[in-house]
Motif scaffolding. Structure first.
Motif, PDB file in Angstrom:
ATOM      1  N   THR A 117      -1.957  24.443  18.930  1.00  0.00           N
ATOM      2  CA  THR A 117      -2.899  24.970  19.925  1.00  0.00           C
ATOM      3  C   THR A 117      -3.706  23.868  20.609  1.00  0.00           C
ATOM      4  N   GLU A 172      -1.775  20.907  27.144  1.00  0.00           N
ATOM      5  CA  GLU A 172      -2.392  22.192  26.807  1.00  0.00           C
ATOM      6  C   GLU A 172      -3.620  22.480  27.660  1.00  0.00           C
ATOM      7  N   VAL A 173      -4.367  21.437  28.008  1.00  0.00           N
ATOM      8  CA  VAL A 173      -5.614  21.658  28.756  1.00  0.00           C
ATOM      9  C   VAL A 173      -5.317  22.250  30.129  1.00  0.00           C
ATOM     10  N   HIS A 176      -3.675  25.862  29.900  1.00  0.00           N
ATOM     11  CA  HIS A 176      -4.469  27.017  29.463  1.00  0.00           C
ATOM     12  C   HIS A 176      -5.763  27.221  30.239  1.00  0.00           C
ATOM     13  N   MET A 177      -6.245  26.173  30.919  1.00  0.00           N
ATOM     14  CA  MET A 177      -7.508  26.363  31.631  1.00  0.00           C
ATOM     15  C   MET A 177      -7.296  27.250  32.854  1.00  0.00           C
ATOM     16  N   ARG A 288      -8.727  13.879  34.817  1.00  0.00           N
ATOM     17  CA  ARG A 288      -9.974  14.548  35.208  1.00  0.00           C
ATOM     18  C   ARG A 288     -11.163  13.918  34.485  1.00  0.00           C
ATOM     19  N   SER A 289     -10.946  13.511  33.242  1.00  0.00           N
ATOM     20  CA  SER A 289     -12.006  12.803  32.507  1.00  0.00           C
ATOM     21  C   SER A 289     -12.248  11.454  33.164  1.00  0.00           C
ATOM     22  N   MET A 291     -11.717  10.684  36.285  1.00  0.00           N
ATOM     23  CA  MET A 291     -12.397  10.930  37.562  1.00  0.00           C
ATOM     24  C   MET A 291     -13.909  11.046  37.348  1.00  0.00           C
ATOM     25  N   ARG A 292     -14.290  11.794  36.317  1.00  0.00           N
ATOM     26  CA  ARG A 292     -15.712  11.961  35.987  1.00  0.00           C
ATOM     27  C   ARG A 292     -16.336  10.599  35.659  1.00  0.00           C
ATOM     28  N   GLN A 295     -16.664   8.259  38.662  1.00  0.00           N
ATOM     29  CA  GLN A 295     -17.767   8.632  39.553  1.00  0.00           C
ATOM     30  C   GLN A 295     -19.120   8.238  38.977  1.00  0.00           C
ATOM     31  N   LEU A 364      -9.337  16.250  24.072  1.00  0.00           N
ATOM     32  CA  LEU A 364      -9.282  15.579  25.370  1.00  0.00           C
ATOM     33  C   LEU A 364     -10.194  14.351  25.322  1.00  0.00           C
ATOM     34  N   ILE A 365      -9.767  13.269  25.942  1.00  0.00           N
ATOM     35  CA  ILE A 365     -10.614  12.075  26.017  1.00  0.00           C
ATOM     36  C   ILE A 365     -11.843  12.421  26.862  1.00  0.00           C
ATOM     37  N   ALA A 366     -13.038  12.099  26.350  1.00  0.00           N
ATOM     38  CA  ALA A 366     -14.266  12.462  27.060  1.00  0.00           C
ATOM     39  C   ALA A 366     -14.685  11.339  28.002  1.00  0.00           C
ATOM     40  N   PRO A 367     -15.371  11.688  29.102  1.00  0.00           N
ATOM     41  CA  PRO A 367     -15.803  10.669  30.065  1.00  0.00           C
ATOM     42  C   PRO A 367     -16.603   9.533  29.417  1.00  0.00           C
TER      43      PRO A 367
END
Lengths: 381, 184
Positions: A117, A172-173, A176-177, A288-289, A291-292, A295, A364-367
């Motif tokens: 999952t 998966e992210v 499922h999102m 996406r991480s 990108m955050r 920025q 998920l790898i965090a910003p």
């Protein structure tokens, strides 16, 4: 489909995109986190005159997809983790016999049954080299739900155009999102269909490069032009051969039809790379991480850029090589122990310092993890 | 609320919080905003900790997961204990009144959500919709009109009135609490 903004799941966007691209056959064996693709295909395909079959396993699913495509239908299967491993032998068959098909792999934690999952990006190398022998393959990877829709269509188009299996490598992210999307008007979507031989042809040579583009026209089984299909090395008639000349010509053509068309196949996005001293490379939800993080760092005045790969294979060496000389560091962020980073190192040829940000624990790898690793890399002695 | 509002809905599997998250995200889109909904779940379908996350923003949403919520809703003590400390300093926690409050790190609103679903509305399974009503009355994160439309679009046919009743009961719970808070 109207152009109203709606909330849509990644897996749902995949099915919508596939049907818009012309998918009329799906065979699969449901597996988390790709199951919604099978469920929705079962629901939607009959409504557009298509067929859905739940097969006994992944091996048979891949076989059925190849059969359906040979009979002229655009066909897809979706799987994850262990299922992707099982499909590899038949993916190789489709590569050598040049049967267009789309394989969706929603990556989850591995190896083996791993973390069903939870997200990962551990199948980067498997997507390229999971089946044995020298073979061409195209792999695309979306970061946004809208892009799942677009890249599923693109996967079908590339597969049909080049007669090659195309893999939609999700995680998966993104699968499922749910997020806000506005789907385009179907009439605005460019659809590519495989080249077919002249129906009045007397002697069809199924693997003859008659147009000089390396892509032989493909007849549909059941339409009166019979031909032989084999996983053995074959000559232009489709029958087996062990000739060195035939073998060399076939493998060369299979590779060239892809590698001579990189302008068409490669797809990547460069953001803030013009004045960057450090460029972070990523794909899928990890982008996406990134990108955050980029920025946030830009707001602090740091010269950080990013490169997001939408086509993973063939690898976009040129995207690395065309980076300007003020770039000092390349950092590859991926949810695995370090796979794409090896390709980046090969492209960098020592011009750039290459480092990785890797996470393989189902998260998920965090910003903030990207920011602190970037700081570390930039401040190294 | 700033440009990016992060909401975490937590409880146990089967309480319908993932559906509540989907409905909340759809209401935000109806309000003309961007929204992302995601969830975390284990192999089990019921029981176990369940968590839905929604991010609402006026600008495009990059990182799709909650980093530090602005709004936390918890329906179980287990979820409260697990998530209460990860919240923005100006954030708000909405909890079911069955949960024992410990050391409130931020503003806590305790409401009889499950009891209201069970007794006033008549079915405990609509606790998720009561939660949404209460959450929106307290935080005004989406409009009442949009949430009602989103609820009606998503709930099973034949249960619309039950769910509308649940949503209104949630509005009332939240609004009553807000009035009391102001009067203090």
């Amino acid at each position: 489909m109207n152009s109203k903004a709606i909330l849509m799941q990644g897996n749902e966007a995949c099915v919508e995109g596939a049907i818009a691209a012309g998918m009329r056959f799906y065979a699969g064996y449901p597996i988390t986190p790709s199951t919604e693709i099978a469920e929705l295909s079962a629901e939607k395909l009959p409504k557009v005159g298509g067929k859905f079959i739940q097969m006994e396993d992944e091996i048979a699913s891949m076989g059925a997809v190849i059969g359906a495509s040979l009979a002229g239908l655009k066909a897809m299967t979706a799987t994850s983790g262990p299922g992707f491993s099982l499909k590899q032998e038949n993916i190789g068959f489709a590569c050598l016999t040049e049967v267009p098909c789309v394989i969706v792999n929603v990556q989850r934690g591995g190896p083996s049954t791993g973390l069903p999952t939870l997200p990962a990006q551990g199948d980067v190398m498997q997507a390229r080299w999971g089946t044995h022998g020298d073979h061409p393959i195209i792999v695309v990877s979306p970061s946004y739900v809208k892009e799942v829709y677009e890249l599923t269509i693109r996967a079908f188009n590339l597969s049909e155009k080049y007669r090659v299996p195309c893999i939609l490598l999700m995680d998966e992210v993104v699968a499922h999102m749910r997020e806000k999307v506005e789907l385009p008007d179907p009439s605005s979507i460019k659809i590519i269909n495989r080249k077919k031989p002249d129906p009045t042809i007397k002697e069809y040579e199924p693997y003859k490069d008659c147009d000089g583009d390396g892509i032989p026209p493909m007849a549909n089984f059941g339409e009166g032009i019979p031909f032989h299909v084999t996983g053995l090395i074959h000559d232009i008639t489709g029958f087996p051969s062990t000739s060195a000349t035939v073998t060399e010509a076939l493998i060369t053509r299979l590779m060239k039809k892809i590698y001579d068309n990189l302008d068409d196949i490669l797809d990547y996005e460069s953001i803030f790379t013009n004045d960057a001293d450090t460029v972070i490379i990523s794909f899928g939800s990890t982008a996406r991480s990134v990108m955050r993080a980029v920025q946030i760092m830009r707001r602090e005045g740091q010269k950080i850029g990013m490169l997001r790969l939408k086509t993973i294979w063939p690898f976009a060496h040129r995207a690395i090589q065309e980076l300007s000389s003020q770039v000092k560091n390349l950092i590859v962020a991926e949810m695995n122990f370090g796979q794409l980073v090896e390709m980046v190192k090969a492209s960098a040829e020592g011009r750039f310092y290459v480092a990785g940000i890797n996470k393989f624990n189902g998260e998920l790898i965090a910003p903030n993890e990207i920011i602190s690793r970037t700081r570390e890399v930039r401040s190294r002695a | 609320m700033g440009e990016r509002t992060e909401i975490r809905l937590s409880g146990s599997g089967g309480q319908g919080l993932i559906l509540a998250g989907i409905i909340l995200a759809e209401a935000a889109i109806l309000d003309g905003k961007n929204a992302v909904q995601s969830q975390s779940y284990g192999p089990e379908a019921r029981g176990g900790a369940s968590r839905a996350e929604v991010i609402i923003s006026d600008s495009p949403i990059d990182y799709p997961k909650v980093m530090q919520p602005d709004i936390l809703l918890t329906l179980t003590e287990e979820a409260f204990v697990k998530y209460k400390d990860n919240i923005k300093s100006n954030g708000i926690i909405i909890i079911d009144s069955s949960i024992r409050k410990s050391e409130p790190p931020v503003k806590i609103v305790s409401l009889p959500i499950i009891e209201t679903a069970n007794k006033s509305v008549g079915k405990v399974i609509v606790a998720n919709i009561v939660s949404l009503g209460a959450l929106i009355a307290v935080t005004k994160i989406v409009s009442k009109k949009s949430i009602e439309e989103a609820v009606m679009d998503r709930v099973p046919k034949g249960t619309e009135e039950l769910n509308r009743k649940a949503l209104y009961a949630g509005f009332e719970l939240g609004e009553f609490q807000q009035k009391q808070y102001k009067n203090k």
